[in-house]
Design a protein around this motif. Sequence first.
Motif, short mmCIF file in Angstrom:
data_model
loop_
_atom_site.label_atom_id
_atom_site.label_comp_id
_atom_site.label_asym_id
_atom_site.label_seq_id
_atom_site.Cartn_x
_atom_site.Cartn_y
_atom_site.Cartn_z
N ASP A 84 57.35 -44.20 -47.97
CA ASP A 84 56.98 -42.87 -48.67
C ASP A 84 57.37 -41.78 -47.66
O ASP A 84 58.05 -40.83 -48.07
CB ASP A 84 55.70 -42.65 -49.00
CG ASP A 84 55.23 -43.66 -50.18
OD1 ASP A 84 56.11 -44.20 -50.64
OD2 ASP A 84 54.04 -43.75 -50.29
N LEU A 85 57.32 -41.86 -46.09
CA LEU A 85 57.58 -40.92 -45.28
C LEU A 85 58.97 -40.79 -45.38
O LEU A 85 59.57 -39.64 -45.01
CB LEU A 85 57.22 -41.25 -43.95
CG LEU A 85 57.20 -40.43 -42.74
CD1 LEU A 85 56.27 -39.12 -42.95
CD2 LEU A 85 56.84 -41.08 -41.43
N CYS B 167 55.13 -47.75 -37.67
CA CYS B 167 53.74 -47.22 -37.30
C CYS B 167 52.92 -48.38 -36.49
O CYS B 167 51.99 -48.15 -36.19
CB CYS B 167 52.89 -46.80 -38.38
SG CYS B 167 52.46 -47.79 -39.71
N CYS C 153 55.65 -50.36 -44.03
CA CYS C 153 54.55 -50.42 -44.88
C CYS C 153 54.70 -49.32 -46.17
O CYS C 153 55.55 -48.45 -46.04
CB CYS C 153 53.17 -50.02 -44.01
SG CYS C 153 53.15 -48.28 -43.34
N ASN D 144 53.19 -46.41 -46.54
CA ASN D 144 53.05 -45.01 -46.09
C ASN D 144 54.13 -44.69 -45.40
O ASN D 144 54.89 -43.52 -45.55
CB ASN D 144 51.95 -44.95 -45.18
CG ASN D 144 50.34 -44.93 -46.02
OD1 ASN D 144 50.50 -44.76 -47.28
ND2 ASN D 144 49.36 -45.33 -45.13
N CYS D 145 55.03 -45.49 -44.53
CA CYS D 145 56.21 -45.19 -43.82
C CYS D 145 57.28 -45.06 -44.76
O CYS D 145 58.39 -44.52 -44.65
CB CYS D 145 56.38 -46.22 -42.54
SG CYS D 145 55.08 -45.95 -41.46
#
Length: 294
Positions: A63-64, A10, A58, A60-61
């Motif tokens: 977790d993605l 991201c 990161c 969030n990514c």
Amino acid sequence: MYKLKKCALCGEETNLELSHIVPKMVIRMLKKTAAGNIRNSENPNIPAQDSEKHYMLCGNCEDLFSEKEKYFANTLFHPYIKKKKIKFDYDSKLFYFLTSLSWRSLYLDLIDFTENHVVGIDALECLISCEKIMKDYLLNNRNNIETIEHHLFFFDEIREIRGNTEMAELRPHVTFHRGITSYTFCFEDDGTYGTITNMMGIVLITLYKKGSREKWEGTEVLNGIGSIEAKDQKIISVVGNEFINILKTAQVASNSISEKQMGKIVENLKNKVDKIKVYPVFRDWQSDRKLNKK
């Protein structure tokens, strides 16, 4: 180990997590089913505790990706490794997972390719373009990855090798079933570029560009609902050279093990002689011996 300044996916400048290139579940299974210490080809004299990982994503990514990894583990990886299934129905989550897996290797390999001029300009431009396409797909900015193909090849028991006695001598069953690797390759003369990832005999080959002589049957994973079966798969491809490369790399590493470490390995096996048959590697030893006798 790479430690990037911003998230490779991201682009966020934040604290990055240690991301495994090949999912952690694979190294966990490898260690769980090993008869002794596991080792990597780069330093075979030191027992390996983990597989390749880098600070690149990161939270969030990461977790993605994690949800899709769990889907792969439950739908395909564990059922196949535990020999419970050979036919697998899947949906678009498998395609997403495979894209994320090859993208990680491609992203890091492009750093090396660019800095060290490993491949020619045409190949480099193709790989850079494909990395961006895959990244946009993973970020849900597009719903396809154009002409890029994902193929899963199940390295099952080989009963016969015709025309290549060298492969039989390189212990293919042990090497692939007890191995983990992931890297990008380019056959520039043939026009075939891709990433190959071995997960204990489940081999993902992502093709960014395919030469005219490539033939793949029963291996492609589609972007949507489908099924794939671990039998009757046929490949005619320059990628076969990468199979040989993986085997030769493993052989060089094995030959590099010191006498001291070899002594420890032998002693460990002697202590487990009464139950060695329960370990998966025992079946692979037998399969490789049968190949060598033919």
